[in-house]
Design a protein around this motif. Sequence first.
Motif, PDB file in Angstrom:
ATOM      1  N   GLY A 191       0.784  -1.219   0.000  1.00 54.70           N
ATOM      2  CA  GLY A 191       0.000   0.000   0.000  1.00 54.70           C
ATOM      3  C   GLY A 191       0.811   1.262   0.000  1.00 54.70           C
ATOM      4  O   GLY A 191       0.281   2.354   0.080  1.00 54.70           O
TER       5      GLY A 191
ATOM      6  N   ASP B 205       1.155   6.588   1.846  1.00 52.57           N
ATOM      7  CA  ASP B 205       0.378   5.373   2.015  1.00 52.57           C
ATOM      8  C   ASP B 205      -0.925   5.556   1.229  1.00 52.57           C
ATOM      9  O   ASP B 205      -1.654   6.524   1.453  1.00 52.57           O
ATOM     10  CB  ASP B 205       0.099   5.153   3.507  1.00 52.57           C
ATOM     11  CG  ASP B 205      -0.520   3.793   3.782  1.00 52.57           C
ATOM     12  OD1 ASP B 205      -1.277   3.294   2.927  1.00 52.57           O
ATOM     13  OD2 ASP B 205      -0.250   3.234   4.859  1.00 52.57           O
TER      14      ASP B 205
ATOM     15  N   THR C  22      -3.292   2.930   0.824  1.00 50.68           N
ATOM     16  CA  THR C  22      -4.214   1.827   1.083  1.00 50.68           C
ATOM     17  C   THR C  22      -5.651   2.300   1.255  1.00 50.68           C
ATOM     18  O   THR C  22      -6.596   1.553   1.011  1.00 50.68           O
ATOM     19  CB  THR C  22      -3.789   1.036   2.334  1.00 50.68           C
ATOM     20  OG1 THR C  22      -3.588   1.943   3.422  1.00 50.68           O
ATOM     21  CG2 THR C  22      -2.501   0.281   2.088  1.00 50.68           C
ATOM     22  N   SER C  23      -5.839   3.534   1.671  1.00 51.14           N
ATOM     23  CA  SER C  23      -7.187   4.061   1.869  1.00 51.14           C
ATOM     24  C   SER C  23      -7.805   4.573   0.571  1.00 51.14           C
ATOM     25  O   SER C  23      -8.984   4.961   0.552  1.00 51.14           O
ATOM     26  CB  SER C  23      -7.147   5.209   2.887  1.00 51.14           C
ATOM     27  OG  SER C  23      -6.414   6.320   2.360  1.00 51.14           O
ATOM     28  N   GLY C  24      -7.026   4.575  -0.506  1.00 57.00           N
ATOM     29  CA  GLY C  24      -7.501   5.146  -1.765  1.00 57.00           C
ATOM     30  C   GLY C  24      -7.083   6.583  -1.940  1.00 57.00           C
ATOM     31  O   GLY C  24      -7.287   7.161  -3.025  1.00 57.00           O
ATOM     32  N   ARG C  25      -6.509   7.177  -0.903  1.00 56.18           N
ATOM     33  CA  ARG C  25      -5.961   8.527  -0.962  1.00 56.18           C
ATOM     34  C   ARG C  25      -4.500   8.470  -0.544  1.00 56.18           C
ATOM     35  O   ARG C  25      -4.092   7.627   0.249  1.00 56.18           O
ATOM     36  CB  ARG C  25      -6.719   9.469  -0.008  1.00 56.18           C
ATOM     37  CG  ARG C  25      -8.201   9.582  -0.288  1.00 56.18           C
ATOM     38  CD  ARG C  25      -8.486  10.489  -1.456  1.00 56.18           C
ATOM     39  NE  ARG C  25      -8.150  11.879  -1.161  1.00 56.18           N
ATOM     40  CZ  ARG C  25      -8.314  12.873  -2.027  1.00 56.18           C
ATOM     41  NH1 ARG C  25      -8.794  12.632  -3.242  1.00 56.18           N
ATOM     42  NH2 ARG C  25      -7.992  14.101  -1.700  1.00 56.18           N
TER      43      ARG C  25
ATOM     44  N   VAL D 100      -1.703   9.437   1.619  1.00 51.25           N
ATOM     45  CA  VAL D 100      -1.458  10.016   2.936  1.00 51.25           C
ATOM     46  C   VAL D 100       0.056  10.023   3.144  1.00 51.25           C
ATOM     47  O   VAL D 100       0.676   8.971   3.323  1.00 51.25           O
ATOM     48  CB  VAL D 100      -2.150   9.217   4.051  1.00 51.25           C
ATOM     49  CG1 VAL D 100      -1.867   9.851   5.411  1.00 51.25           C
ATOM     50  CG2 VAL D 100      -3.648   9.121   3.789  1.00 51.25           C
TER      51      VAL D 100
ATOM     52  N   TYR E 197      -6.149   9.717  -5.963  1.00 53.73           N
ATOM     53  CA  TYR E 197      -5.180   9.685  -4.870  1.00 53.73           C
ATOM     54  C   TYR E 197      -4.941  11.051  -4.241  1.00 53.73           C
ATOM     55  O   TYR E 197      -4.454  11.140  -3.115  1.00 53.73           O
ATOM     56  CB  TYR E 197      -3.845   9.118  -5.362  1.00 53.73           C
ATOM     57  CG  TYR E 197      -3.899   7.644  -5.647  1.00 53.73           C
ATOM     58  CD1 TYR E 197      -3.861   6.705  -4.627  1.00 53.73           C
ATOM     59  CD2 TYR E 197      -3.979   7.176  -6.958  1.00 53.73           C
ATOM     60  CE1 TYR E 197      -3.918   5.342  -4.884  1.00 53.73           C
ATOM     61  CE2 TYR E 197      -4.042   5.817  -7.224  1.00 53.73           C
ATOM     62  CZ  TYR E 197      -4.013   4.900  -6.197  1.00 53.73           C
ATOM     63  OH  TYR E 197      -4.081   3.558  -6.455  1.00 53.73           O
TER      64      TYR E 197
END
Length: 274
Positions: free
Chosen positions: A6, A64, A66-69, A71, A238
């Motif tokens: 991720g 990162d 993994t959340s779809g954004r 970070v 993203y």
Amino acid sequence: MPGSGGRFSRGYAPARRGVQPPDDFLKVSRTPVGDPSGVALKSDVPTVRDDQFLYTRSKVRDADVTSGRAVVGPLSDRETWTVQEQGPLRKLGLLRVDGETLPINAEFGDEGGTPAGLSRPTYRWLAALPTDPDRLLNHLYAHTPKVPGQERAQTVFDQIGALLGGVMPPRTASALYRAAARMPGVTEAPEAHDAIGRRGVGIARDDTGFGTRTEWVFDAKDFTFLGSRSYLTRDTSYGKSGTLLSSRAEIARGVVDKAGATPAREPAESVRES
């Protein structure tokens, strides 16, 4: 676009020259491989034995996703000790991140261990690569794994960037510089800087498929690889255009006889997060 875990990491085609990189970079890329006056051939680089370890210390900042954004995390201090045996090996070295030491295991899916190669570039493996830049570029096009949705040239450009830095045979470094200079879409990047804000000679390439830009920066005096940076060039799921995806600054490099040991002297760095 996301890398393994991720975090953002970074078809065969004949080599062809793209947009011209800056003049300083071309001084390296156009110097004949056998010419000892070439900047990339001047470095006093030791020959690395198979029983030794390559040491690198770097400052790294990743996003990162993994959340779809995207970070963006904090700047971290990383040290690596990579085994130089040709393998295949199950234990590839050690990684220390902000003081926590972890083993580097074989690549996912390599049940019998990971051999020396693109994903584990030992000094001896690097020394065996073609030193003619056109042959090297064609070799990389043929052997670099494809990334779905990414321009093929960008995947190869990123692969060259992954090989740069650390301790490597001078002729290999010289050939990698020249191969990158021959790629389509490579441009100068006067504002390029690494993860701690150091500037120098910058080159870059935009990937229109993912909407990202990858920049490399080299020391203006001796063309030592300083680091890299990648960020969005358009609004995507993203994040907004300009969102940082990854950045790296190489602080120290060397050869040691034991994992966990460090070279005798390391340079001090002036850090400005970016």
